[in-house]
Design an enzyme around this catalytic site. Structure first.
Site, PDB file in Angstrom:
ATOM      1  CG  ASP A  45      -0.365  -0.016   2.527  1.00 15.21           C
ATOM      2  OD1 ASP A  45       0.874  -0.124   2.614  1.00 15.21           O
ATOM      3  OD2 ASP A  45      -1.105   0.093   3.533  1.00 15.21           O
ATOM      4  CB  SER A  46       4.593   1.627  -0.222  1.00 15.74           C
ATOM      5  OG  SER A  46       4.737   0.472  -1.028  1.00 15.74           O
ATOM      6  CG  ASP A  84       0.363  -4.066   2.066  1.00 15.09           C
ATOM      7  OD1 ASP A  84       0.283  -4.861   3.022  1.00 15.09           O
ATOM      8  OD2 ASP A  84       1.139  -3.089   2.057  1.00 15.09           O
ATOM      9  CE  LYS A 114       3.159  -5.851   3.815  1.00 17.53           C
ATOM     10  NZ  LYS A 114       2.587  -4.768   4.631  1.00 17.53           N
ATOM     11  CD  GLU A 116       0.403  -1.524   8.001  1.00 17.80           C
ATOM     12  OE1 GLU A 116       0.035  -0.747   8.907  1.00 17.80           O
ATOM     13  OE2 GLU A 116       0.895  -1.134   6.929  1.00 17.80           O
ATOM     14  CD  GLU A 183       7.706  -0.306   7.747  1.00 20.06           C
ATOM     15  OE1 GLU A 183       6.815  -1.062   7.326  1.00 20.06           O
ATOM     16  OE2 GLU A 183       7.868   0.868   7.335  1.00 20.06           O
TER      17      GLU A 183
HETATM   18  O1  KIV Z   1       3.539  -1.085   1.665  1.00 25.63           O
HETATM   19  C1  KIV Z   1       4.688  -1.550   1.598  1.00 25.63           C
HETATM   20  O2  KIV Z   1       5.420  -1.358   0.604  1.00 25.63           O
HETATM   21  C2  KIV Z   1       5.170  -2.345   2.724  1.00 25.63           C
HETATM   22  C3  KIV Z   1       6.601  -2.805   2.744  1.00 25.63           C
HETATM   23  C4  KIV Z   1       7.553  -1.687   2.784  1.00 25.63           C
HETATM   24  C5  KIV Z   1       6.845  -3.779   3.818  1.00 25.63           C
HETATM   25  O3  KIV Z   1       4.420  -2.638   3.594  1.00 25.63           O
END
Ligand code: KIV
Length: 267
Positions: A45-46, A84, A114, A116, A183
Site C-alpha cells: 500500500d506504499s 497488501d 499481508k 498490519e 519494520e
Molecule cells: O507497503 C509496503 O510497501 C510495505 C513494505 C515496505 C513492507 O508494507
C-alpha cells in the site's frame, strides 16, 4: 524454474537461505524483478505514496490494490505474489477481512495477503488462513497506524513495546501466518523475534538478523532524492539518470536533432 510459494519460503528459513523481497506496482517492474530473481514481490500500500503521491498509505483503497496486483501478476513467472490489505479493508471484523482477502486472490491474482498489526489481529489471521489464503503479518512501524505513533518512528525501543512485539510475533505465528514483516525496530529485538518463531521474518529497517529483507523498489532505485532514511541503501540513482535522459530528449527536440532519418519512415 521453481515457482516460489508460501511453504517454500518457510523451507528457506529452515535452510538458512536469505529471502529477498521487493515491491512492484506494474507489470514492467514485476517482469524485471522476477527475471532478476527476487523471491517475493509485494504490491504494497506504499503505492499510495510512490504511485499516487500521497503523504500516507491511509487513502489507498481495496480497488487500488486489486488493480495494481492484477497488473503485477501479468509480469510474474517465478516470484511469490503478495498483496497488501489497505487501511479499513480488514480492521472492522474477521468476516470483512476474509471478504477483502478473497477479492485480492480472485480479482487481483495474489497468492497471499499481508496485513498490519500485532496480537490483536490473531483472530483475523485465523479467519483468513482457515479459507486457505496464506497471510503475511507486519509488525513494528506499521504505517497504517502513523497517526497513533505520531510519525514514522522506530518501534520497540522501550521494554513494554519490545514485549508487545515479541508476544505479537508469537501470536501471529500461532494464528497461522506463514511469514512476518518486521519494520523499523532495533536489530537486537528483530534478532530475538526471528529466533523465537519458526516462520520467516522479513525486515525493513530491522537489521541483518532477519530471515529476509524487503525494500520499496522506487527507494532502492533512488527515484526520490529527498527520501534518505537511515535504513535505506540506494542501489542506483535513477533520479539523476531519468533527469539527464529527459533533459537530452528536450534539448534534441528543440534543436531538431531528434527525430533524425534513422528514426523516421520514408514511404
Ligand atoms: O507497503 C509496503 O510497501 C510495505 C513494505 C515496505 C513492507 O508494507
Amino acid at each position: 524454474m521453481k515457482k516460489i510459494t508460501a511453504p517454500y519460503l518457510k523451507e528457506m528459513k529452515k535452510k538458512g537461505e536469505k529471502i529477498t523481497a521487493l515491491t512492484a506496482y506494474d507489470a514492467t517492474f514485476a517482469r524485471i524483478l522476477d527475471e532478476a530473481g527476487v523471491e517475493v514481490i509485494l504490491v504494497g500500500d506504499s503505492l499510495g505514496m510512490v504511485i499516487q503521491g500521497r503523504e500516507t498509505t491511509l487513502q489507498v483503497t481495496l480497488e487500488d490494490v486489486i488493480y495494481h496486483t492484477r497488473a503485477v501478476s501479468r509480469g510474474i513467472k517465478r516470484a511469490h505474489l503478495v498483496a497488501d490489505m489497505p487501511f479499513m479493508s480488514y480492521q472492522i471484523s474477521p468476516e470483512q477481512a476474509l471478504e477483502s482477502a478473497g477479492r485480492l486472490i480472485k480479482e487481483g491474482f495474489a497468492e497471499a495477503v499481508k496485513l498490519e498489526g500485532g496480537v490483536e489481529r490473531a483472530e483475523t489471521i485465523r479467519k483468513i488462513t482457515s479459507a486457505g489464503i496464506p497471510v503475511m503479518g507486519h509488525i513494528g512501524l506499521t504505517p497504517q497506524s502513523v497517526h497513533k505513533f505520531g510519525g514514522y518512528r522506530v518501534q520497540g525501543r522501550d521494554e513494554e513495546q519490545a514485549r508487545y512485539l515479541l508476544e505479537s510475533a508469537k501470536a501471529i505465528e500461532e494464528a497461522g501466518a506463514y511469514a512476518l514483516v518486521l519494520e523499523s525496530i532495533p536489530w537486537p529485538l528483530a534478532k530475538k523475534i526471528t529466533e523465537s518463531i519458526s516462520i520467516p521474518t522479513i525486515g525493513i529497517g530491522a537489521g541483518k538478523y532477519t530471515d529476509g529483507q524487503i525494500l520499496v523498489i522506487y527507494d532502492l532505485l533512488g527515484m526520490d532524492k529527498e527520501f534518505n532514511p537511515r535504513f535505506l541503501k540506494k542501489y542506483a540513482d535513477l533520479h539523476t539518470l531519468i533527469t539527464e535522459a529527459v533533459g537530452m530528449y528536450i534539448k534534441e527536440v528543440k534543436e531538431e536533432i531528434f527525430p533524425d532519418e534513422n528514426h523516421s519512415f520514408e514511404g
